[in-house]
Scaffold this motif. Sequence first.
Motif, PDB file in Angstrom:
ATOM      1  N   TYR A   1     -34.052   6.682  39.725  1.00 58.67           N
ATOM      2  CA  TYR A   1     -32.712   6.160  39.427  1.00 58.67           C
ATOM      3  C   TYR A   1     -31.983   7.098  38.477  1.00 58.67           C
ATOM      4  CZ  TYR A   1     -29.165   2.620  38.463  1.00 58.67           C
ATOM      5  OH  TYR A   1     -27.982   1.945  38.345  1.00 58.67           O
TER       6      TYR A   1
ATOM      7  N   ALA B   1     -28.467   8.956  39.049  1.00 57.76           N
ATOM      8  CA  ALA B   1     -27.355   8.649  38.146  1.00 57.76           C
ATOM      9  C   ALA B   1     -26.774   9.927  37.546  1.00 57.76           C
ATOM     10  CB  ALA B   1     -27.830   7.708  37.039  1.00 57.76           C
TER      11      ALA B   1
ATOM     12  N   PHE C   1     -24.873  11.916  40.275  1.00 57.92           N
ATOM     13  CA  PHE C   1     -23.592  11.273  40.561  1.00 57.92           C
ATOM     14  C   PHE C   1     -22.589  11.564  39.442  1.00 57.92           C
ATOM     15  CE2 PHE C   1     -20.927   7.317  40.314  1.00 57.92           C
ATOM     16  CZ  PHE C   1     -20.146   7.608  41.422  1.00 57.92           C
TER      17      PHE C   1
ATOM     18  N   PRO D   1     -28.092   8.408  48.999  1.00 57.70           N
ATOM     19  CA  PRO D   1     -27.488   7.535  47.988  1.00 57.70           C
ATOM     20  C   PRO D   1     -26.263   8.178  47.341  1.00 57.70           C
ATOM     21  CG  PRO D   1     -29.871   7.697  47.647  1.00 57.70           C
ATOM     22  CD  PRO D   1     -29.505   8.714  48.680  1.00 57.70           C
TER      23      PRO D   1
ATOM     24  N   TYR E   1     -23.332   8.007  49.646  1.00 59.08           N
ATOM     25  CA  TYR E   1     -22.828   6.622  49.637  1.00 59.08           C
ATOM     26  C   TYR E   1     -21.992   6.360  48.384  1.00 59.08           C
ATOM     27  CZ  TYR E   1     -22.891   1.554  50.259  1.00 59.08           C
ATOM     28  OH  TYR E   1     -22.523   0.244  50.433  1.00 59.08           O
ATOM     29  N   MET E   2     -22.512   6.777  47.230  1.00 58.09           N
ATOM     30  CA  MET E   2     -21.771   6.557  45.977  1.00 58.09           C
ATOM     31  C   MET E   2     -20.460   7.324  45.946  1.00 58.09           C
ATOM     32  SD  MET E   2     -24.544   6.574  42.885  1.00 58.09           S
ATOM     33  CE  MET E   2     -25.976   7.253  43.701  1.00 58.09           C
TER      34      MET E   2
ATOM     35  N   LEU F   1     -30.404  -3.992  43.591  1.00 57.28           N
ATOM     36  CA  LEU F   1     -30.408  -2.912  42.597  1.00 57.28           C
ATOM     37  C   LEU F   1     -31.811  -2.787  42.018  1.00 57.28           C
ATOM     38  CD1 LEU F   1     -28.943  -0.812  40.875  1.00 57.28           C
ATOM     39  CD2 LEU F   1     -28.452  -2.625  39.236  1.00 57.28           C
TER      40      LEU F   1
ATOM     41  N   VAL G   1     -24.189  -4.599  48.614  1.00 57.21           N
ATOM     42  CA  VAL G   1     -24.175  -3.166  48.909  1.00 57.21           C
ATOM     43  C   VAL G   1     -23.139  -2.434  48.052  1.00 57.21           C
ATOM     44  CG1 VAL G   1     -25.205  -3.248  51.209  1.00 57.21           C
ATOM     45  CG2 VAL G   1     -22.754  -3.641  50.967  1.00 57.21           C
ATOM     46  N   ASP G   2     -22.955  -2.895  46.808  1.00 57.19           N
ATOM     47  CA  ASP G   2     -22.071  -2.179  45.878  1.00 57.19           C
ATOM     48  C   ASP G   2     -22.552  -0.737  45.738  1.00 57.19           C
ATOM     49  OD1 ASP G   2     -21.646  -4.930  45.465  1.00 57.19           O
ATOM     50  OD2 ASP G   2     -21.068  -4.625  43.379  1.00 57.19           O
ATOM     51  N   SER G   3     -21.632   0.205  45.856  1.00 57.51           N
ATOM     52  CA  SER G   3     -22.052   1.607  45.751  1.00 57.51           C
ATOM     53  C   SER G   3     -22.424   1.962  44.318  1.00 57.51           C
ATOM     54  CB  SER G   3     -20.956   2.530  46.266  1.00 57.51           C
ATOM     55  OG  SER G   3     -19.774   2.349  45.523  1.00 57.51           O
ATOM     56  N   THR G   4     -21.720   1.362  43.362  1.00 58.13           N
ATOM     57  CA  THR G   4     -21.994   1.695  41.959  1.00 58.13           C
ATOM     58  C   THR G   4     -22.192   0.439  41.123  1.00 58.13           C
ATOM     59  OG1 THR G   4     -19.623   1.784  41.529  1.00 58.13           O
ATOM     60  CG2 THR G   4     -20.732   3.883  42.005  1.00 58.13           C
ATOM     61  N   PHE G   5     -22.713   0.650  39.913  1.00 57.83           N
ATOM     62  CA  PHE G   5     -23.064  -0.429  38.994  1.00 57.83           C
ATOM     63  C   PHE G   5     -22.474  -0.049  37.637  1.00 57.83           C
ATOM     64  CE2 PHE G   5     -26.435  -1.903  35.931  1.00 57.83           C
ATOM     65  CZ  PHE G   5     -26.244  -3.264  36.094  1.00 57.83           C
TER      66      PHE G   5
ATOM     67  N   THR H   1     -21.815   0.076  33.876  1.00 59.08           N
ATOM     68  CA  THR H   1     -22.514  -0.354  32.672  1.00 59.08           C
ATOM     69  C   THR H   1     -22.222   0.623  31.540  1.00 59.08           C
ATOM     70  OG1 THR H   1     -24.640  -1.101  31.785  1.00 59.08           O
ATOM     71  CG2 THR H   1     -24.714   0.834  33.187  1.00 59.08           C
ATOM     72  N   HIS H   2     -21.993   0.070  30.349  1.00 60.67           N
ATOM     73  CA  HIS H   2     -21.665   0.886  29.172  1.00 60.67           C
ATOM     74  C   HIS H   2     -20.527   1.868  29.464  1.00 60.67           C
ATOM     75  CE1 HIS H   2     -25.866  -0.427  28.385  1.00 60.67           C
ATOM     76  NE2 HIS H   2     -25.411  -0.575  27.165  1.00 60.67           N
TER      77      HIS H   2
ATOM     78  N   LYS I   1     -19.851   3.433  32.091  1.00 59.33           N
ATOM     79  CA  LYS I   1     -20.183   4.471  33.069  1.00 59.33           C
ATOM     80  C   LYS I   1     -20.444   3.803  34.420  1.00 59.33           C
ATOM     81  CE  LYS I   1     -20.607   8.037  30.170  1.00 59.33           C
ATOM     82  NZ  LYS I   1     -21.886   8.583  29.730  1.00 59.33           N
ATOM     83  N   LEU I   2     -20.374   4.603  35.479  1.00 57.37           N
ATOM     84  CA  LEU I   2     -20.760   4.107  36.800  1.00 57.37           C
ATOM     85  C   LEU I   2     -22.134   4.676  37.158  1.00 57.37           C
ATOM     86  CD1 LEU I   2     -17.418   4.436  38.813  1.00 57.37           C
ATOM     87  CD2 LEU I   2     -18.492   2.346  37.942  1.00 57.37           C
ATOM     88  N   LEU I   3     -23.091   3.789  37.342  1.00 56.98           N
ATOM     89  CA  LEU I   3     -24.446   4.200  37.740  1.00 56.98           C
ATOM     90  C   LEU I   3     -24.676   3.753  39.192  1.00 56.98           C
ATOM     91  CD1 LEU I   3     -26.527   3.340  34.538  1.00 56.98           C
ATOM     92  CD2 LEU I   3     -25.278   5.422  35.106  1.00 56.98           C
ATOM     93  N   PRO I   4     -25.760   4.223  39.830  1.00 58.43           N
ATOM     94  CA  PRO I   4     -26.012   3.824  41.229  1.00 58.43           C
ATOM     95  C   PRO I   4     -26.139   2.301  41.384  1.00 58.43           C
ATOM     96  CG  PRO I   4     -27.407   5.693  40.607  1.00 58.43           C
ATOM     97  CD  PRO I   4     -26.745   5.213  39.345  1.00 58.43           C
ATOM     98  N   GLY I   5     -25.483   1.761  42.406  1.00 57.47           N
ATOM     99  CA  GLY I   5     -25.528   0.329  42.677  1.00 57.47           C
ATOM    100  C   GLY I   5     -26.554  -0.021  43.741  1.00 57.47           C
TER     101      GLY I   5
ATOM    102  N   GLY J   1     -26.252  -0.817  46.783  1.00 55.01           N
ATOM    103  CA  GLY J   1     -26.022  -0.166  48.073  1.00 55.01           C
ATOM    104  C   GLY J   1     -26.616   1.229  48.127  1.00 55.01           C
ATOM    105  N   SER J   2     -26.740   1.842  46.967  1.00 54.97           N
ATOM    106  CA  SER J   2     -27.338   3.176  46.903  1.00 54.97           C
ATOM    107  C   SER J   2     -28.850   3.098  47.048  1.00 54.97           C
ATOM    108  CB  SER J   2     -26.972   3.845  45.585  1.00 54.97           C
ATOM    109  OG  SER J   2     -25.564   3.862  45.458  1.00 54.97           O
TER     110      SER J   2
END
Lengths: 307, 307
Positions: free
Chosen positions: A173, A177, A180, A215, A218-219, B167, B195-199, B201-202, B204-208, B210-211
């Motif tokens: 992960y 991250a 990305f 991944p 996709y992102m 996730l 299937v959210d592409s990103t997550f 948090t804080h 920032k966008l981290l892999p979701g 869907g990734s």
Amino acid sequence: MSSAAAPSRAAPRKLTGKKEEIDAFIDRFDTFLFDCDGVLWQGNHLLPKVVETLEMLRSKGKKLIFVTNNSTKSRAAYSSKFTTFGIPVSVDEIFGSAYSTAVCLARVLKIPKDKRVFVIGEAGIEEELSAEGIQHFGGTQPLWFPEDEVAEHAGPDPSVSAVVVGLDRHISYAKLALAFGYLQDPAVHFFATNVDSTFPTHGKLLPGAGSCSAPLTYMLGGRAPTAFGKPSPAMMESIERRYTLDKSCACMVGDRLNTDIKFGIDGGLAGTLAVLTGVSTEKEILKAGEAGEGPDVYLDCLGDMLG
Amino acid sequence: MSSAAAPSRAAPRKLTGKKEEIDAFIDRFDTFLFDCDGVLWQGNHLLPKVVETLEMLRSKGKKLIFVTNNSTKSRAAYSSKFTTFGIPVSVDEIFGSAYSTAVCLARVLKIPKDKRVFVIGEAGIEEELSAEGIQHFGGTQPLWFPEDEVAEHAGPDPSVSAVVVGLDRHISYAKLALAFGYLQDPAVHFFATNVDSTFPTHGKLLPGAGSCSAPLTYMLGGRAPTAFGKPSPAMMESIERRYTLDKSCACMVGDRLNTDIKFGIDGGLAGTLAVLTGVSTEKEILKAGEAGEGPDVYLDCLGDMLG
């Protein structure tokens, strides 16, 4: 499916057991490009009569080039694998996707020497990038921060000019991250050694390099990496630049339709030969032939070239 | 872009600072469905005046339902998070994608009790599957074999009837290889909590989530999972089955166009309200409005509902 759409290419012919036809096919070429896994060996198991077949081709004065999408090993490491199997092959005869990627980055795209490349991949990529003098990080390096601090470290970084993704059997992960984050700057290049969906090993199909970049694609909303392995034309250009290759006298030998055979056809080689010891089945090869995407000829295994 | 293609929906109106319009908008609905992350809080940081806004809505007799795609927490764990922020919310008011997935598997698809579900995901999925009496493995369980034996263990398994992907911040090559092996049997269901592409948090966008399923879709030649989170109609059906929901008096509140707002529009809710404290920007909201895919109204932040 109508006659109007009929492909101009002939249906794939099976040559196993037809010595005269095989010899005539071999005589048409002065260079044979070989895929390795699924053709010469399966994982750590050498396929029958491979050593003798390659010796036969060399005795006829054929030039051999070993072309692999496997980016986990550098050319030097690949050479050792050949030695283990008792196949005499020089490093110069080996052309891997990690090497192709490093050469393209350094010599064609001229990645600035003061910039860094982030790697999702294994030692093969790291060794080839280092050999070309390209600074890199990530890869087999342990994470340089605690895992729960990923968000803090993720984001664009002006020192990073490219992300290279190959097969990484320790994908994580955090690596995704970070990659990305760097790629959120559209000026950062997105490269893949290859985009094979699967990686055949020990008779099973495991995730391939393309599954490690999927991944990110996709992102990034569909932004795909530029791939250097088969069937990319960049791989063929690199080979042409490196060797004196007369495509009208060259034949691609492989086990996989959508990489090896496509590479030979799209790359304009005069011939393509498939073997059934790898990914694509006889049924798939015949079906591809109907669509004009099959090999010229095929064999049960490479050793059948001996007749 | 021509007038012929003009959307029938009105352009999104910004209501921040317009008390009378806000009150009139609130009066149109008896139920508000809320996304959580990016609307109520950002990671572990509660957004301003959220407690007061929810109290105001409750004081007006509005029904509140908290709908989240975050599958890492069960409803019980989510409830604790609300408590930490000083927001009084019952477990019954929380509807998460892990819960939605478990309910669909157990009650709609009726996954056989003697079969197992392989999980790529975190504790939220495991807890909700267990609560519905569904056998599962994978997830947060340590690998039950040495990592270099992945190929030996990868392959179809008749005891496995489904793979569920959410996730997973400890996604690994082995998990992907096992999931791919099970899914090579086309009878095995392929599900995703979302299937959210990103997550986010804080900040920032981290892999979701869907990734985490993207590599499997790639390996399977494009076979995508059935997703239960927003904007899936399965999520809306589950909510309708659980609550007495009059869609003509319900409004979806969210920060993300392609999940929250799409969920409200496609699900036939009478209203959609976006806030700018999460993923989608004002520019993106206005652009989506031109395509008929924007919210009815939007606010700088949820607290602006107080007027």
